[in-house]
Design an enzyme around this catalytic site. Structure first.
Site, PDB file in Angstrom:
ATOM      1  N   GLU A   1       0.853  -1.195   0.000  1.00  0.00           N
ATOM      2  CA  GLU A   1       0.000   0.000   0.000  1.00  0.00           C
ATOM      3  C   GLU A   1       0.885   1.240   0.000  1.00  0.00           C
ATOM      4  O   GLU A   1       1.894   1.285   0.707  1.00  0.00           O
ATOM      5  CB  GLU A   1      -0.907  -0.004   1.233  1.00  0.00           C
ATOM      6  CG  GLU A   1      -1.847   1.193   1.277  1.00  0.00           C
ATOM      7  CD  GLU A   1      -2.921   1.042   2.339  1.00  0.00           C
ATOM      8  OE1 GLU A   1      -3.618   0.013   2.358  1.00  0.00           O
ATOM      9  OE2 GLU A   1      -3.038   1.973   3.153  1.00  0.00           O
TER      10      GLU A   1
ATOM     11  N   HIS B   1      -8.106   3.002  -3.872  1.00  0.00           N
ATOM     12  CA  HIS B   1      -9.047   3.058  -2.754  1.00  0.00           C
ATOM     13  C   HIS B   1     -10.124   4.103  -3.101  1.00  0.00           C
ATOM     14  O   HIS B   1      -9.836   5.091  -3.776  1.00  0.00           O
ATOM     15  CB  HIS B   1      -8.351   3.505  -1.470  1.00  0.00           C
ATOM     16  CG  HIS B   1      -7.319   2.543  -0.962  1.00  0.00           C
ATOM     17  ND1 HIS B   1      -6.943   2.483   0.367  1.00  0.00           N
ATOM     18  CD2 HIS B   1      -6.574   1.597  -1.593  1.00  0.00           C
ATOM     19  CE1 HIS B   1      -6.008   1.560   0.524  1.00  0.00           C
ATOM     20  NE2 HIS B   1      -5.761   1.011  -0.653  1.00  0.00           N
TER      21      HIS B   1
ATOM     22  N   GLN C   1      -7.103  -4.506   8.427  1.00  0.00           N
ATOM     23  CA  GLN C   1      -6.445  -3.439   9.182  1.00  0.00           C
ATOM     24  C   GLN C   1      -5.148  -3.996   9.755  1.00  0.00           C
ATOM     25  O   GLN C   1      -5.030  -5.206   9.977  1.00  0.00           O
ATOM     26  CB  GLN C   1      -7.395  -3.010  10.317  1.00  0.00           C
ATOM     27  CG  GLN C   1      -6.906  -1.886  11.191  1.00  0.00           C
ATOM     28  CD  GLN C   1      -6.648  -0.624  10.392  1.00  0.00           C
ATOM     29  OE1 GLN C   1      -5.598  -0.523   9.748  1.00  0.00           O
ATOM     30  NE2 GLN C   1      -7.571   0.314  10.428  1.00  0.00           N
TER      31      GLN C   1
HETATM   32  P1  FAD Z   1     -17.841  -0.452   6.675  1.00  0.00           P
HETATM   33  O1  FAD Z   1     -17.549  -1.782   6.089  1.00  0.00           O
HETATM   34  O2  FAD Z   1     -19.025   0.293   6.137  1.00  0.00           O
HETATM   35  O3  FAD Z   1     -17.970  -0.614   8.256  1.00  0.00           O
HETATM   36  C1  FAD Z   1     -18.019   0.530   9.089  1.00  0.00           C
HETATM   37  C2  FAD Z   1     -18.812   0.216  10.342  1.00  0.00           C
HETATM   38  O4  FAD Z   1     -20.184   0.055  10.031  1.00  0.00           O
HETATM   39  C3  FAD Z   1     -18.382  -1.085  11.049  1.00  0.00           C
HETATM   40  O5  FAD Z   1     -18.476  -0.878  12.429  1.00  0.00           O
HETATM   41  C4  FAD Z   1     -19.431  -2.096  10.579  1.00  0.00           C
HETATM   42  O6  FAD Z   1     -19.616  -3.145  11.524  1.00  0.00           O
HETATM   43  C5  FAD Z   1     -20.655  -1.224  10.448  1.00  0.00           C
HETATM   44  N1  FAD Z   1     -21.595  -1.677   9.398  1.00  0.00           N
HETATM   45  C6  FAD Z   1     -21.264  -2.088   8.162  1.00  0.00           C
HETATM   46  N2  FAD Z   1     -22.373  -2.423   7.469  1.00  0.00           N
HETATM   47  C7  FAD Z   1     -23.425  -2.224   8.293  1.00  0.00           C
HETATM   48  C8  FAD Z   1     -24.847  -2.383   8.169  1.00  0.00           C
HETATM   49  N3  FAD Z   1     -25.377  -2.812   7.019  1.00  0.00           N
HETATM   50  N4  FAD Z   1     -25.636  -2.067   9.240  1.00  0.00           N
HETATM   51  C9  FAD Z   1     -25.088  -1.617  10.414  1.00  0.00           C
HETATM   52  N5  FAD Z   1     -23.738  -1.452  10.589  1.00  0.00           N
HETATM   53  C10 FAD Z   1     -22.931  -1.736   9.538  1.00  0.00           C
HETATM   54  N6  FAD Z   1      -9.793   5.478   4.868  1.00  0.00           N
HETATM   55  C11 FAD Z   1      -9.631   6.508   3.979  1.00  0.00           C
HETATM   56  O7  FAD Z   1     -10.161   7.608   4.194  1.00  0.00           O
HETATM   57  N7  FAD Z   1      -8.882   6.327   2.843  1.00  0.00           N
HETATM   58  C12 FAD Z   1      -8.291   5.157   2.535  1.00  0.00           C
HETATM   59  O8  FAD Z   1      -7.621   5.026   1.511  1.00  0.00           O
HETATM   60  C13 FAD Z   1      -8.434   4.055   3.461  1.00  0.00           C
HETATM   61  N8  FAD Z   1      -7.875   2.842   3.202  1.00  0.00           N
HETATM   62  C14 FAD Z   1      -8.073   1.779   4.074  1.00  0.00           C
HETATM   63  C15 FAD Z   1      -7.524   0.530   3.766  1.00  0.00           C
HETATM   64  C16 FAD Z   1      -7.704  -0.549   4.624  1.00  0.00           C
HETATM   65  C17 FAD Z   1      -7.121  -1.903   4.256  1.00  0.00           C
HETATM   66  C18 FAD Z   1      -8.424  -0.385   5.837  1.00  0.00           C
HETATM   67  C19 FAD Z   1      -8.597  -1.526   6.787  1.00  0.00           C
HETATM   68  C20 FAD Z   1      -8.988   0.863   6.146  1.00  0.00           C
HETATM   69  C21 FAD Z   1      -8.832   1.953   5.274  1.00  0.00           C
HETATM   70  N9  FAD Z   1      -9.386   3.219   5.532  1.00  0.00           N
HETATM   71  C22 FAD Z   1      -9.215   4.267   4.642  1.00  0.00           C
HETATM   72  C23 FAD Z   1     -10.115   3.454   6.786  1.00  0.00           C
HETATM   73  C24 FAD Z   1     -11.640   3.209   6.647  1.00  0.00           C
HETATM   74  O9  FAD Z   1     -12.210   4.172   5.783  1.00  0.00           O
HETATM   75  C25 FAD Z   1     -12.245   3.330   8.054  1.00  0.00           C
HETATM   76  O10 FAD Z   1     -11.771   2.294   8.879  1.00  0.00           O
HETATM   77  C26 FAD Z   1     -13.753   3.444   8.133  1.00  0.00           C
HETATM   78  O11 FAD Z   1     -14.076   3.829   9.478  1.00  0.00           O
HETATM   79  C27 FAD Z   1     -14.534   2.159   7.853  1.00  0.00           C
HETATM   80  O12 FAD Z   1     -14.485   1.846   6.531  1.00  0.00           O
HETATM   81  P2  FAD Z   1     -15.076   0.403   6.027  1.00  0.00           P
HETATM   82  O13 FAD Z   1     -15.058   0.456   4.558  1.00  0.00           O
HETATM   83  O14 FAD Z   1     -14.388  -0.702   6.708  1.00  0.00           O
HETATM   84  O15 FAD Z   1     -16.591   0.550   6.577  1.00  0.00           O
END
Ligand code: FAD
Length: 286
Positions: free
Chosen positions: A17, A78, A175
């Site tokens: 990354e 991303h 993560q």
């Molecule tokens: P989601 O999958 O939507 O989950 C977020 C929360 O919502 C979780 O607690 C989940 O349990 C809950 N949830 C999900 N679906 C539902 C539902 N249907 N009903 C109720 N609750 C639900 N951030 C950036 O800004 N830029 C980046 O480039 C970036 N790259 C990343 C790369 C990796 C590998 C990782 C692990 C994280 C990255 N992040 C980045 C951080 C990420 O944007 C944050 O961690 C964010 O808070 C959650 O994103 P997610 O896509 O995992 O969210």
């Protein structure tokens, strides 16, 4: 090339990354480092999207395109959604297509203080479904071995993760974590929840103290005593800390590969020296 094909081979995927430079630095300022990182020939390189998703997508597109077309390594862009409307996502997807970017890591993104989120997307799963409907992209999603901070508990989080997979995430990237036992327990939960897609383990070589403090406050990764002791002992010796951080990451990766993980995703922090040391140490084990 769609990265899905990489997970069909009989070896672990090894990916990196990188992040674009800050807005006040010219984009070219990272090209030399990127070229060195690409020369290590990882299976793919993912490019982050400005924190909060409010800063536009052009730097992510430019870097992902450069990696793919000039440095000849497959790239993944991303894309966050919580601060974007459908029209904004449409524009980004069109730019991805125009630049030959076929792979997307679909994310919710974080809420930004003082910025009212848009209403079109609440979760990454909604973005996965939208992208799937809109075009022929390979879609990855994020996952959290120590549970996402907003989730009530680990069961709720893994059930939500299953929804993301059902909505179109074809593989997952974790993560960062420093305790492999937590990752193995997460893999068990994912299996019980019926998640069958490949899951890459996210590994961050910690090479300076500021980095670890920032990362832990941002993502809440727990620090095993062995790791904390290392930080403490070498915190005032930059080269020793760097070497200890590399050794710790290599040890984690060797154990993960021995346990048959689908892949390793290395958070390079745009540091070619660290990426090279780790690549050379593990490339024969994949
Ligand atoms: P989601 O999958 O939507 O989950 C977020 C929360 O919502 C979780 O607690 C989940 O349990 C809950 N949830 C999900 N679906 C539902 C539902 N249907 N009903 C109720 N609750 C639900 N951030 C950036 O800004 N830029 C980046 O480039 C970036 N790259 C990343 C790369 C990796 C590998 C990782 C692990 C994280 C990255 N992040 C980045 C951080 C990420 O944007 C944050 O961690 C964010 O808070 C959650 O994103 P997610 O896509 O995992 O969210």
């Amino acid at each position: 090339m769609k990265i899905n094909s990489l997970f069909q081979r009989d070896r672990a995927v090894f990916s990196f990354e990188v992040f674009p430079p800050k807005k006040d630095s010219p984009i070219e300022s990272v090209y030399d480092k990127l070229e060195e990182i690409c020369a290590l020939k990882p299976d793919f390189i993912s490019v982050t999207y400005g924190a909060g998703g409010t800063g536009g997508h052009s730097r992510t597109v430019d870097i992902a395109s450069k990696i793919k077309h000039d440095f000849h390594v497959e790239s993944v862009a991303h894309l966050t959604c919580v601060n974007s409307t459908k029209a904004m996502i449409d524009e980004t997807l069109a730019d991805f297509t125009a630049n030959g970017i076929e792979n997307i890591l679909a994310l919710r993104g974080d809420y930004v203080d003082g910025v009212e989120p848009q209403k079109d997307f609440r979760y990454a799963s909604e973005l996965c479904a939208y992208i799937r409907e809109k075009g022929d992209f390979d879609i990855s999603g994020a996952c959290y071995p120590e549970t996402h901070v907003d989730a009530a508990d680990e069961v709720e989080d893994v059930l939500n993760l299953k929804k993301k997979v059902d909505a179109g995430a074809q593989h997952l990237i974790s993560q960062l974590f420093f305790d492999n036992a937590l990752f193995y327990r997460f893999l068990e939960r994912a299996k019980i929840a019926g998640i069958r897609v490949p899951i890459e383990a996210g590994i961050m070589p910690v090479t300076n103290k500021r980095q670890i403090e920032r990362m832990v406050s941002l993502c809440g990764a727990s620090l095993p005593p062995k790791f904390a002791k290392m930080m403490q002992r070498y915190e005032s010796k930059p080269e020793a800390l760097r070497d200890a951080g590399i050794a710790y990451a290599v040890e984690q990766i060797v154990d993960l590969l021995a346990n048959g993980v689908d892949g390793i995703h290395l958070y390079t922090m745009n540091n070619p020296y660290v990426a090279e040391k780790i690549t050379r140490a593990v490339e024969n084990l994949l």
